[in-house]
Design a protein around this motif. Structure first.
Motif, PDB file in Angstrom:
ATOM      1  N   ILE A 124     -17.491 -16.236  10.902  1.00  0.00           N
ATOM      2  CA  ILE A 124     -16.890 -15.575  12.062  1.00  0.00           C
ATOM      3  C   ILE A 124     -15.728 -14.715  11.587  1.00  0.00           C
ATOM      4  CG2 ILE A 124     -17.627 -17.329  13.717  1.00  0.00           C
ATOM      5  CD1 ILE A 124     -14.843 -18.519  13.592  1.00  0.00           C
ATOM      6  N   PRO A 125     -15.555 -13.524  12.171  1.00  0.00           N
ATOM      7  CA  PRO A 125     -14.496 -12.606  11.735  1.00  0.00           C
ATOM      8  C   PRO A 125     -13.180 -12.887  12.463  1.00  0.00           C
ATOM      9  CG  PRO A 125     -15.924 -11.503  13.305  1.00  0.00           C
ATOM     10  CD  PRO A 125     -16.467 -12.891  13.151  1.00  0.00           C
ATOM     11  N   VAL A 126     -12.109 -13.028  11.704  1.00  0.00           N
ATOM     12  CA  VAL A 126     -10.790 -13.278  12.280  1.00  0.00           C
ATOM     13  C   VAL A 126      -9.775 -12.326  11.653  1.00  0.00           C
ATOM     14  CG1 VAL A 126     -11.356 -15.708  12.655  1.00  0.00           C
ATOM     15  CG2 VAL A 126     -10.099 -15.046  10.600  1.00  0.00           C
ATOM     16  N   SER A 127      -8.685 -12.093  12.380  1.00  0.00           N
ATOM     17  CA  SER A 127      -7.642 -11.187  11.878  1.00  0.00           C
ATOM     18  C   SER A 127      -6.517 -11.927  11.183  1.00  0.00           C
ATOM     19  CB  SER A 127      -7.068 -10.363  13.044  1.00  0.00           C
ATOM     20  OG  SER A 127      -6.505 -11.210  14.029  1.00  0.00           O
ATOM     21  N   ASP A 128      -6.304 -13.182  11.530  1.00  0.00           N
ATOM     22  CA  ASP A 128      -5.217 -13.980  10.967  1.00  0.00           C
ATOM     23  C   ASP A 128      -5.799 -15.331  10.582  1.00  0.00           C
ATOM     24  OD1 ASP A 128      -3.024 -15.792  10.659  1.00  0.00           O
ATOM     25  OD2 ASP A 128      -1.739 -14.447  11.825  1.00  0.00           O
ATOM     26  N   VAL A 129      -5.983 -15.549   9.286  1.00  0.00           N
ATOM     27  CA  VAL A 129      -6.664 -16.744   8.808  1.00  0.00           C
ATOM     28  C   VAL A 129      -5.879 -18.009   9.148  1.00  0.00           C
ATOM     29  CG1 VAL A 129      -7.584 -17.931   6.784  1.00  0.00           C
ATOM     30  CG2 VAL A 129      -7.782 -15.450   6.953  1.00  0.00           C
ATOM     31  N   ASP A 130      -4.582 -17.985   8.955  1.00  0.00           N
ATOM     32  CA  ASP A 130      -3.786 -19.182   9.223  1.00  0.00           C
ATOM     33  C   ASP A 130      -3.782 -19.519  10.717  1.00  0.00           C
ATOM     34  OD1 ASP A 130      -3.020 -19.757   6.579  1.00  0.00           O
ATOM     35  OD2 ASP A 130      -1.455 -18.222   6.649  1.00  0.00           O
ATOM     36  N   ARG A 131      -3.734 -18.507  11.564  1.00  0.00           N
ATOM     37  CA  ARG A 131      -3.784 -18.756  13.004  1.00  0.00           C
ATOM     38  C   ARG A 131      -5.123 -19.359  13.396  1.00  0.00           C
ATOM     39  NH1 ARG A 131      -3.501 -13.792  17.232  1.00  0.00           N
ATOM     40  NH2 ARG A 131      -5.483 -13.361  16.164  1.00  0.00           N
ATOM     41  N   ALA A 132      -6.210 -18.821  12.829  1.00  0.00           N
ATOM     42  CA  ALA A 132      -7.538 -19.355  13.116  1.00  0.00           C
ATOM     43  C   ALA A 132      -7.671 -20.782  12.593  1.00  0.00           C
ATOM     44  CB  ALA A 132      -8.612 -18.461  12.497  1.00  0.00           C
ATOM     45  N   LYS A 133      -7.108 -21.038  11.429  1.00  0.00           N
ATOM     46  CA  LYS A 133      -7.167 -22.389  10.864  1.00  0.00           C
ATOM     47  C   LYS A 133      -6.453 -23.379  11.776  1.00  0.00           C
ATOM     48  CE  LYS A 133      -5.932 -25.125   6.781  1.00  0.00           C
ATOM     49  NZ  LYS A 133      -5.283 -25.107   5.442  1.00  0.00           N
ATOM     50  N   GLU A 134      -5.316 -23.001  12.307  1.00  0.00           N
ATOM     51  CA  GLU A 134      -4.583 -23.878  13.216  1.00  0.00           C
ATOM     52  C   GLU A 134      -5.386 -24.135  14.491  1.00  0.00           C
ATOM     53  OE1 GLU A 134      -0.237 -24.138  15.501  1.00  0.00           O
ATOM     54  OE2 GLU A 134      -0.762 -22.370  14.303  1.00  0.00           O
ATOM     55  N   PHE A 135      -6.024 -23.082  15.005  1.00  0.00           N
ATOM     56  CA  PHE A 135      -6.796 -23.223  16.240  1.00  0.00           C
ATOM     57  C   PHE A 135      -7.972 -24.176  16.053  1.00  0.00           C
ATOM     58  CE2 PHE A 135     -10.431 -21.914  18.869  1.00  0.00           C
ATOM     59  CZ  PHE A 135      -9.885 -22.056  20.143  1.00  0.00           C
ATOM     60  N   TYR A 136      -8.796 -23.941  15.036  1.00  0.00           N
ATOM     61  CA  TYR A 136      -9.987 -24.763  14.856  1.00  0.00           C
ATOM     62  C   TYR A 136      -9.635 -26.182  14.426  1.00  0.00           C
ATOM     63  CZ  TYR A 136     -12.892 -20.761  15.818  1.00  0.00           C
ATOM     64  OH  TYR A 136     -13.502 -19.707  16.456  1.00  0.00           O
ATOM     65  N   GLY A 137      -8.553 -26.337  13.691  1.00  0.00           N
ATOM     66  CA  GLY A 137      -8.082 -27.684  13.388  1.00  0.00           C
ATOM     67  C   GLY A 137      -7.652 -28.398  14.650  1.00  0.00           C
ATOM     68  N   GLY A 138      -7.055 -27.654  15.591  1.00  0.00           N
ATOM     69  CA  GLY A 138      -6.622 -28.224  16.855  1.00  0.00           C
ATOM     70  C   GLY A 138      -7.768 -28.661  17.743  1.00  0.00           C
TER      71      GLY A 138
ATOM     72  N   VAL B 276     -18.660 -23.533  10.232  1.00  0.00           N
ATOM     73  CA  VAL B 276     -18.208 -22.156  10.382  1.00  0.00           C
ATOM     74  C   VAL B 276     -17.248 -21.843   9.247  1.00  0.00           C
ATOM     75  CG1 VAL B 276     -18.513 -22.116  12.876  1.00  0.00           C
ATOM     76  CG2 VAL B 276     -16.304 -22.777  11.930  1.00  0.00           C
ATOM     77  N   GLN B 277     -17.304 -20.608   8.792  1.00  0.00           N
ATOM     78  CA  GLN B 277     -16.380 -20.134   7.765  1.00  0.00           C
ATOM     79  C   GLN B 277     -15.689 -18.866   8.245  1.00  0.00           C
ATOM     80  OE1 GLN B 277     -18.481 -19.503   4.070  1.00  0.00           O
ATOM     81  NE2 GLN B 277     -18.637 -21.693   3.610  1.00  0.00           N
ATOM     82  N   PHE B 278     -14.457 -18.695   7.806  1.00  0.00           N
ATOM     83  CA  PHE B 278     -13.721 -17.455   8.014  1.00  0.00           C
ATOM     84  C   PHE B 278     -12.735 -17.327   6.871  1.00  0.00           C
ATOM     85  CE2 PHE B 278     -11.864 -20.841  10.626  1.00  0.00           C
ATOM     86  CZ  PHE B 278     -10.549 -20.891  10.161  1.00  0.00           C
ATOM     87  N   GLY B 279     -12.162 -16.156   6.737  1.00  0.00           N
ATOM     88  CA  GLY B 279     -11.213 -15.960   5.650  1.00  0.00           C
ATOM     89  C   GLY B 279     -10.916 -14.494   5.450  1.00  0.00           C
ATOM     90  N   THR B 280     -10.645 -14.129   4.205  1.00  0.00           N
ATOM     91  CA  THR B 280     -10.382 -12.732   3.867  1.00  0.00           C
ATOM     92  C   THR B 280     -11.428 -12.258   2.867  1.00  0.00           C
ATOM     93  OG1 THR B 280      -8.829 -13.483   2.144  1.00  0.00           O
ATOM     94  CG2 THR B 280      -7.899 -12.874   4.279  1.00  0.00           C
ATOM     95  N   LYS B 281     -11.769 -10.980   2.972  1.00  0.00           N
ATOM     96  CA  LYS B 281     -12.784 -10.357   2.127  1.00  0.00           C
ATOM     97  C   LYS B 281     -14.137 -11.063   2.269  1.00  0.00           C
ATOM     98  CE  LYS B 281      -9.704  -8.311  -1.344  1.00  0.00           C
ATOM     99  NZ  LYS B 281      -9.445  -8.091  -2.782  1.00  0.00           N
ATOM    100  N   MET B 282     -14.463 -11.483   3.520  1.00  0.00           N
ATOM    101  CA  MET B 282     -15.723 -12.182   3.755  1.00  0.00           C
ATOM    102  C   MET B 282     -16.704 -11.363   4.578  1.00  0.00           C
ATOM    103  SD  MET B 282     -14.728 -16.171   4.443  1.00  0.00           S
ATOM    104  CE  MET B 282     -16.469 -16.590   4.450  1.00  0.00           C
ATOM    105  N   THR B 283     -16.201 -10.547   5.512  1.00  0.00           N
ATOM    106  CA  THR B 283     -17.097  -9.813   6.399  1.00  0.00           C
ATOM    107  C   THR B 283     -16.430  -8.523   6.848  1.00  0.00           C
ATOM    108  OG1 THR B 283     -18.246  -9.881   8.531  1.00  0.00           O
ATOM    109  CG2 THR B 283     -16.218 -11.171   8.356  1.00  0.00           C
ATOM    110  N   SER B 284     -17.254  -7.531   7.100  1.00  0.00           N
ATOM    111  CA  SER B 284     -16.738  -6.256   7.618  1.00  0.00           C
ATOM    112  C   SER B 284     -16.780  -6.213   9.142  1.00  0.00           C
ATOM    113  CB  SER B 284     -17.563  -5.092   7.051  1.00  0.00           C
ATOM    114  OG  SER B 284     -18.925  -5.220   7.420  1.00  0.00           O
ATOM    115  N   ALA B 285     -17.281  -7.294   9.769  1.00  0.00           N
ATOM    116  CA  ALA B 285     -17.352  -7.331  11.229  1.00  0.00           C
ATOM    117  C   ALA B 285     -15.944  -7.338  11.824  1.00  0.00           C
ATOM    118  CB  ALA B 285     -18.115  -8.568  11.688  1.00  0.00           C
ATOM    119  N   ALA B 286     -15.807  -6.735  12.997  1.00  0.00           N
ATOM    120  CA  ALA B 286     -14.504  -6.664  13.658  1.00  0.00           C
ATOM    121  C   ALA B 286     -14.094  -8.043  14.153  1.00  0.00           C
ATOM    122  CB  ALA B 286     -14.564  -5.692  14.825  1.00  0.00           C
TER     123      ALA B 286
END
Length: 225
Positions: A28-42, A71-81
């Motif tokens: 899944i494409p995200v703009s802020d990895v740490d924010r997404a990590k906090e959300f999915y951990g929550g 699910v995976q997300f991060g940086t340099k993983m996808t060009s999707a918006a």
């Protein structure tokens, strides 16, 4: 991945058939990895990995409870918006319980609804064709709720209690979680109560009846009466 059969085609060249292809990860494409990590951990999802590399590549992986797919997300993983992943399914056995748990975790979840028109569960405005409340008689595959992550990637809760025939291995009797097993037991208990009314006496063989009912419901085969 396992090869279950090998045969030769008409040319005599060996070919591989019936190879398992197991969907295990969705990106899944995200703009802020740490924010997404906090959300999915929550959400209470299991954190499997957070691997950063010197070249800026980073992969974070979470697995929902009871899921065989992560699910995976991060940086340099996808060009999707970021936010463009829409309508990924999360299957639950009790839509209201699942919604309640997410709400207690601080997630903004839609009310439970069912599609009044085909495909209404995918409408991005969240209102077109949706009817408030669970589907009549909690029809399997028909009740939904939605929520989004901070980037707007949307998730679709779908209640499934009885699988359509052929959707799973009829010999598969495992349940993904204690919650799924408990829900199946409650449905079996309600059905068994109706069974005892029909036969007009207590059923001493109720464990066998429960087992047959739960396996048949899970596999989508004919239910015992």
């Amino acid at each position: 991945m396992s090869m279950t059969e090998a045969r030769s085609d008409e040319s005599g060249i060996a070919s591989v058939k019936n190879v398992d292809l197991k969907l295990e990860v969705v990106v899944i494409p995200v703009s802020d990895v740490d924010r997404a990590k906090e959300f999915y951990g929550g959400l209470g999802w299991r954190l499997d990995a957070d691997f950063p590399f010197d070249n800026g590549f980073r992969v974070v992986q979470f697995t929902p409870p009871g899921s065989g797919c992560s699910v995976q997300f991060g940086t340099k993983m996808t060009s999707a918006a970021p936010g463009s992943a829409q309508g990924h399914y999360l299957i639950v056995s009790d839509i209201e319980a699942a919604r309640g748990e997410l709400t207690t975790r601080g997630v903004a979840v839609s009310e439970v609804f069912y599609p009044g028109t085909p495909g209404a569960q995918f409408q991005t405005d969240g209102t077109s064709g949706r009817v408030n409340g669970p589907a009549p008689e909690h029809a399997s595959y028909s009740s939904f709720a939605t929520f989004s992550d901070p980037d707007g990637n949307t998730w679709l809760l779908q209640e499934i209690t009885t699988r359509l025939p052929g959707r799973i291995d009829a010999a598969e009797t495992a349940f993904a979680s204690t919650a799924d097993l408990a829900s199946a037991l409650r449905r079996a208990a309600a059905a068994h109560g109706e069974h005892e009314k029909r036969i007009g006496e207590a059923d001493e063989n109720w464990p066998d009846w429960y087992a047959a009912y739960m396996v048949a419901e899970h596999a989508g085969t004919e239910l015992p009466t």
